[in-house]
Design a protein around this motif. Structure first.
Motif, PDB file in Angstrom:
ATOM      1  N   ALA A  48      -6.763  -3.250  -8.094  1.00  0.00           N
ATOM      2  CA  ALA A  48      -8.220  -3.411  -7.982  1.00  0.00           C
ATOM      3  C   ALA A  48      -8.626  -4.878  -8.069  1.00  0.00           C
ATOM      4  N   PHE A  49      -7.825  -5.695  -8.733  1.00  0.00           N
ATOM      5  CA  PHE A  49      -8.117  -7.119  -8.863  1.00  0.00           C
ATOM      6  C   PHE A  49      -8.061  -7.821  -7.506  1.00  0.00           C
ATOM      7  N   SER A  50      -7.346  -7.254  -6.552  1.00  0.00           N
ATOM      8  CA  SER A  50      -7.190  -7.848  -5.223  1.00  0.00           C
ATOM      9  C   SER A  50      -8.274  -7.427  -4.251  1.00  0.00           C
ATOM     10  N   LYS A  51      -9.129  -6.508  -4.652  1.00  0.00           N
ATOM     11  CA  LYS A  51     -10.258  -6.117  -3.803  1.00  0.00           C
ATOM     12  C   LYS A  51     -11.344  -7.174  -3.914  1.00  0.00           C
ATOM     13  N   VAL A  52     -12.066  -7.412  -2.815  1.00  0.00           N
ATOM     14  CA  VAL A  52     -13.171  -8.362  -2.842  1.00  0.00           C
ATOM     15  C   VAL A  52     -14.412  -7.719  -2.239  1.00  0.00           C
ATOM     16  N   THR A  53     -15.565  -8.199  -2.671  1.00  0.00           N
ATOM     17  CA  THR A  53     -16.828  -7.728  -2.127  1.00  0.00           C
ATOM     18  C   THR A  53     -16.838  -7.977  -0.622  1.00  0.00           C
ATOM     19  N   GLY A  54     -17.203  -6.968   0.137  1.00  0.00           N
ATOM     20  CA  GLY A  54     -17.259  -7.100   1.583  1.00  0.00           C
ATOM     21  C   GLY A  54     -16.015  -6.617   2.301  1.00  0.00           C
ATOM     22  N   ALA A  73      -3.926 -10.774   6.006  1.00  0.00           N
ATOM     23  CA  ALA A  73      -5.058 -11.692   5.898  1.00  0.00           C
ATOM     24  C   ALA A  73      -6.327 -10.926   6.242  1.00  0.00           C
ATOM     25  N   SER A  74      -7.461 -11.420   5.754  1.00  0.00           N
ATOM     26  CA  SER A  74      -8.752 -10.795   6.020  1.00  0.00           C
ATOM     27  C   SER A  74      -9.781 -11.854   6.381  1.00  0.00           C
ATOM     28  N   LEU A  75     -10.695 -11.500   7.302  1.00  0.00           N
ATOM     29  CA  LEU A  75     -11.760 -12.404   7.737  1.00  0.00           C
ATOM     30  C   LEU A  75     -13.122 -11.818   7.384  1.00  0.00           C
ATOM     31  N   PHE A  76     -14.012 -12.698   6.913  1.00  0.00           N
ATOM     32  CA  PHE A  76     -15.356 -12.318   6.488  1.00  0.00           C
ATOM     33  C   PHE A  76     -16.363 -13.266   7.132  1.00  0.00           C
ATOM     34  N   TRP A  77     -17.440 -12.724   7.687  1.00  0.00           N
ATOM     35  CA  TRP A  77     -18.514 -13.572   8.231  1.00  0.00           C
ATOM     36  C   TRP A  77     -19.337 -14.181   7.104  1.00  0.00           C
ATOM     37  N   ARG A  83     -14.695 -16.779   7.171  1.00  0.00           N
ATOM     38  CA  ARG A  83     -13.942 -17.150   5.975  1.00  0.00           C
ATOM     39  C   ARG A  83     -12.657 -16.324   5.911  1.00  0.00           C
ATOM     40  N   LEU A  84     -11.565 -17.004   5.745  1.00  0.00           N
ATOM     41  CA  LEU A  84     -10.272 -16.367   5.534  1.00  0.00           C
ATOM     42  C   LEU A  84     -10.124 -16.095   4.046  1.00  0.00           C
ATOM     43  N   ARG A  85      -9.736 -14.868   3.720  1.00  0.00           N
ATOM     44  CA  ARG A  85      -9.525 -14.527   2.315  1.00  0.00           C
ATOM     45  C   ARG A  85      -8.259 -13.697   2.181  1.00  0.00           C
ATOM     46  N   LYS A  86      -7.632 -13.824   1.048  1.00  0.00           N
ATOM     47  CA  LYS A  86      -6.486 -12.989   0.676  1.00  0.00           C
ATOM     48  C   LYS A  86      -5.374 -13.032   1.715  1.00  0.00           C
ATOM     49  N   PHE A  87      -5.000 -14.242   2.095  1.00  0.00           N
ATOM     50  CA  PHE A  87      -3.926 -14.505   3.046  1.00  0.00           C
ATOM     51  C   PHE A  87      -2.625 -14.561   2.256  1.00  0.00           C
ATOM     52  N   ALA A  88      -1.710 -13.645   2.545  1.00  0.00           N
ATOM     53  CA  ALA A  88      -0.493 -13.554   1.749  1.00  0.00           C
ATOM     54  C   ALA A  88       0.707 -13.196   2.616  1.00  0.00           C
ATOM     55  N   THR A  89       1.806 -13.882   2.375  1.00  0.00           N
ATOM     56  CA  THR A  89       3.081 -13.563   3.016  1.00  0.00           C
ATOM     57  C   THR A  89       4.084 -13.240   1.912  1.00  0.00           C
TER      58      THR A  89
END
Length: 159
Positions: A48-54, A73-77, A83-89
């Protein structure tokens, strides 16, 4: 100007030319990216800590190797920027081009969506990777959970 949020994930906006030898970037759902986000970015915290609003309105992407997700990776307007968020390899797959393939794909997609700027908060330890891809740090170092970050951005409306 960018597409409306309701148009954001429609397939007509998704195609981005990928080189044949680069890993295929897949469109995913928020639930698909959470396990790798958590395992790589915040392994000592609950998922749950890795979830973000939106998350429900964002675009989520992944790259698979042998049917397993290795990069997400996730993109947010944000107004006229993405905005790039939570980009992980996954650590076992870092340094093999998956992160670069993802970032190149997302920048091309952002241009196709007519975003003016592409930005994110980067861990200080990854600055060299992002600078190699044309991003510049702005502002001062700040901390999230004792990890040093810098805001990085790249204008997309100029080449």
């Amino acid at each position: 100007m960018h597409q409306s949020h309701s148009d954001f994930g429609k397939p007509s906006f998704m195609p981005v030319h990928q080189q044949q030898d680069s890993p295929k970037v897949l469109k995913l759902g928020a639930a698909d990216v959470l396990p790798l986000r958590q395992a790589v970015l915040w392994p000592n915290h609950p998922i749950a800590f890795s979830k973000v609003t939106g998350d429900q309105d964002a675009l989520h992407f992944g790259i698979k190797k042998d049917q397993a997700l290795v990069c997400v990776a996730s993109l947010f307007w944000h107004d006229d920027s993405l905005r790039l968020r939570k980009f992980a390899t996954h650590p076992d797959h870092q340094g093999q081009g998956y992160g670069s393939a993802m970032l190149i794909h997302l920048v091309a997609l952002a241009r196709n969506l007519q975003a003016q700027t592409f930005w994110f908060d980067a861990r200080q330890s990854a600055l060299g990777f992002y600078e190699h891809h044309g991003f510049q740090a702005t502002g001062d170092i700040f901390y999230k959970q004792d990890i040093a970050y810098l805001r990085m951005s790249r204008r997309l409306d100029v080449r």
